[in-house]
Design an enzyme around this catalytic site. Structure first.
Site, PDB file in Angstrom:
ATOM      1  N   LYS A 202     -40.412 -11.237 -28.157  1.00 15.00           N
ATOM      2  CA  LYS A 202     -41.510 -11.980 -28.353  1.00 15.00           C
ATOM      3  C   LYS A 202     -42.106 -11.626 -29.665  1.00 15.00           C
ATOM      4  O   LYS A 202     -41.848 -10.748 -30.360  1.00 15.00           O
ATOM      5  CB  LYS A 202     -42.624 -11.830 -27.175  1.00 15.00           C
ATOM      6  CG  LYS A 202     -41.998 -12.128 -25.687  1.00 15.00           C
ATOM      7  CD  LYS A 202     -41.542 -13.406 -25.489  1.00 15.00           C
ATOM      8  CE  LYS A 202     -40.708 -13.679 -24.274  1.00 15.00           C
ATOM      9  NZ  LYS A 202     -41.230 -14.005 -23.087  1.00 15.00           N
TER      10      LYS A 202
HETATM   11  C1  LIG Z   1     -40.795 -14.252 -21.597  1.00 16.13           C
HETATM   12  C2  LIG Z   1     -41.496 -15.176 -20.814  1.00 16.13           C
HETATM   13  C3  LIG Z   1     -41.990 -14.676 -19.314  1.00 16.13           C
HETATM   14  C4  LIG Z   1     -41.882 -13.333 -18.906  1.00 16.13           C
HETATM   15  O1  LIG Z   1     -41.956 -12.313 -19.690  1.00 16.13           O
HETATM   16  P1  LIG Z   1     -41.443 -10.706 -19.127  1.00 16.13           P
HETATM   17  O2  LIG Z   1     -42.173  -9.921 -19.942  1.00 16.13           O
HETATM   18  O3  LIG Z   1     -40.250 -11.092 -19.568  1.00 16.13           O
HETATM   19  O4  LIG Z   1     -41.645 -10.573 -17.813  1.00 16.13           O
HETATM   20  C5  LIG Z   1     -42.706 -15.810 -18.822  1.00 16.13           C
HETATM   21  N1  LIG Z   1     -42.838 -16.992 -19.367  1.00 16.13           N
HETATM   22  C6  LIG Z   1     -42.254 -17.241 -20.667  1.00 16.13           C
HETATM   23  C7  LIG Z   1     -42.660 -18.709 -21.063  1.00 16.13           C
HETATM   24  C8  LIG Z   1     -41.607 -16.273 -21.500  1.00 16.13           C
HETATM   25  O5  LIG Z   1     -41.088 -16.800 -22.319  1.00 16.13           O
END
Ligand SMILES: *Cc1c(COP(=O)(O)O)cnc(C)c1O
Length: 428
Positions: A202
């Site tokens: 992210k």
């Molecule tokens: C990455 C992501 C998640 C989950 O986040 P994690 O930190 O991997 O648990 C949920 N929703 C979306 C749209 C994502 O891209």
């Protein structure tokens, strides 16, 4: 005709590398060392005379969004589950979520024993379509989850209006949208809760992490209990060496706390977010123009968007162009030309090989519940169409130069020129 495709043994269009993600911020190593020597590696550790890093990051991230409350947590998954439960979603409740997203947008709903109901998406933005949501609201609907996907912001005007009319909370899944704004305001502040992931991929990351933000003080208290085994921070500092977490509240929780290392790292990484954001947006604008000239359709954002966050760059081939060609082959050919990973967008979640409600006995609550969570119940044609002709790549490439963007556009041009070579014989 240019030289053959790299995937067929031709010379790749590009030899150089790409920016490596994540990029440690200045001061990141010092922040980690500070935690190492601090005598407190977790929120559950003893108070050492100053706010722990978790509280410092929470304050900074709340300030960044101009909201009063932020509760950091272990992952985006944790933030979504806390958000759902803090909003009162539980056993048997329906939650509307977009058909096109990462699997966690739906598995988290199952995770609180609720029932995911998939809404189709808007073809231009790839985000949840408010008209589809309106059709799916029933008396059993207890929340709407909107995802700001890849680089788009969902239609928050219509989604907030729909949620208000139905008297149910809107939860914003901002895992891909840190720092994006809509009508001049940061996303995550339009719903009852904004849920964030700080996973490795992210735009704001500490490896694994998350956070939930809200303007509602009572809801924030529930988020605290839910993330720390039913504990929350005391209002007054305790004597040094004692815990500043109060035991026992109104709500049982689970341990979904972020470690102090992660919180300290996030504090430093947050300093770089806006500059990286501007860098990506500049390159994305260049690429939008070049790819549109090739007849491609870059992902759009909804009308009220004032600043996009590029977690992924997504672009669709026009309908029909890929006749007889597998999208996966096109993505692989592009990736080989550029020396980077280009992938088809997510499949509709109910078709994802990772979305398997029946594979876990914890969801076998009753035959009726199993029938309600059966993924074969869902069909979202717009999401399926988009998934068949849209590719995406990670935002790290957008942190390169303008010349890098020209390379990406040239690779698309080359692959389009050679589509015949990718056509599968069986399709003739
Ligand atoms: C990455 C992501 C998640 C989950 O986040 P994690 O930190 O991997 O648990 C949920 N929703 C979306 C749209 C994502 O891209």
């Amino acid at each position: 005709m240019t030289a053959p495709l790299a995937i067929h043994g031709g010379t790749p269009l590009r030899r150089g590398g790409w920016p490596v993600w994540p990029m440690p911020a200045p001061g990141a190593a010092a922040a980690l060392e500070e935690v190492l020597d601090s005598g407190r590696w977790s929120i559950s550790g003893p108070y050492r005379g100053q706010d722990c890093f978790d509280r410092r990051f929470a304050a900074a991230y709340a300030r960044y969004h101009d909201v009063p409350h932020c509760v950091p947590c272990a992952s985006g998954t944790a933030s979504l589950m806390m958000a759902l439960e803090a909003c009162g979603v539980g056993a048997g409740d329906e939650v509307i979520t977009p058909a096109l997203s990462w699997v966690a947008s739906a598995s988290t709903i199952l995770g609180v024993n609720a029932v995911p109901v998939f809404a189709d998406i808007d073809a231009a933005t790839l985000c949840i379509d408010p008209a589809a949501v309106a059709d799916l609201i029933t008396p059993a609907t207890k929340a709407i989850v909107a995802v700001h996907l890849y680089s788009a912001v969902a239609d928050l005007d219509r989604l907030t209006a729909l949620a208000a009319r139905a008297g149910i909370p809107l939860i914003e899944d901002c895992a891909q949208a840190h720092g994006a704004t809509y009508r001049g305001r940061k996303v995550g502040t339009f719903g009852r809760v904004g849920a964030f992931s700080m996973h490795h991929t992210k735009v704001l990351t500490c490896g694994e992490g998350g956070a939930a933000i809200t303007g509602d003080a009572e809801l924030a208290q529930r988020l605290h209990y839910l993330r720390a085994d039913g504990r929350r921070f005391s209002d007054m500092p305790p004597p040094a060496g004692h815990s500043d977490l109060l035991e026992g509240g109104e709500l049982m929780g689970s341990n979904r706390a972020l470690s102090e290392f992660h919180a300290a790292l996030l504090l430093r990484q947050l300093d770089r977010l806006d500059a990286q954001h501007a860098h990506r947006a500049g390159n994305a604008a260049i690429l939008d123009g070049e790819l549109a000239r090739l007849g491609l359709q870059p992902q759009q954002s909804s009308a009220g968007t004032t600043d996009r966050c590029y977690f992924g760059y997504a672009v669709a081939f026009p309908r029909g162009l890929l006749e007889g060609v597998a999208l996966g082959d096109v993505a692989a050919a592009l990736g080989k030309e550029l020396g980077m990973v280009i992938k088809p967008v997510y499949p509709p979640i109910y078709r994802s090989p990772m979305y398997l409600p029946h594979s876990r006995s914890r969801f076998a609550l009753s035959d009726e519940h199993l029938a309600r969570i059966d993924r074969a119940r869902h069909a979202c044609p717009v999401a399926e169409d988009a998934a068949g002709r849209t590719v995406t790549f990670h935002h790290a490439a957008l942190l390169g130069s303008a010349a890098d963007m020209a390379d990406i556009a040239a690779a698309f041009a080359k692959v389009i020129e050679h589509l015949d070579a990718l056509r599968r014989p069986s399709s003739h």
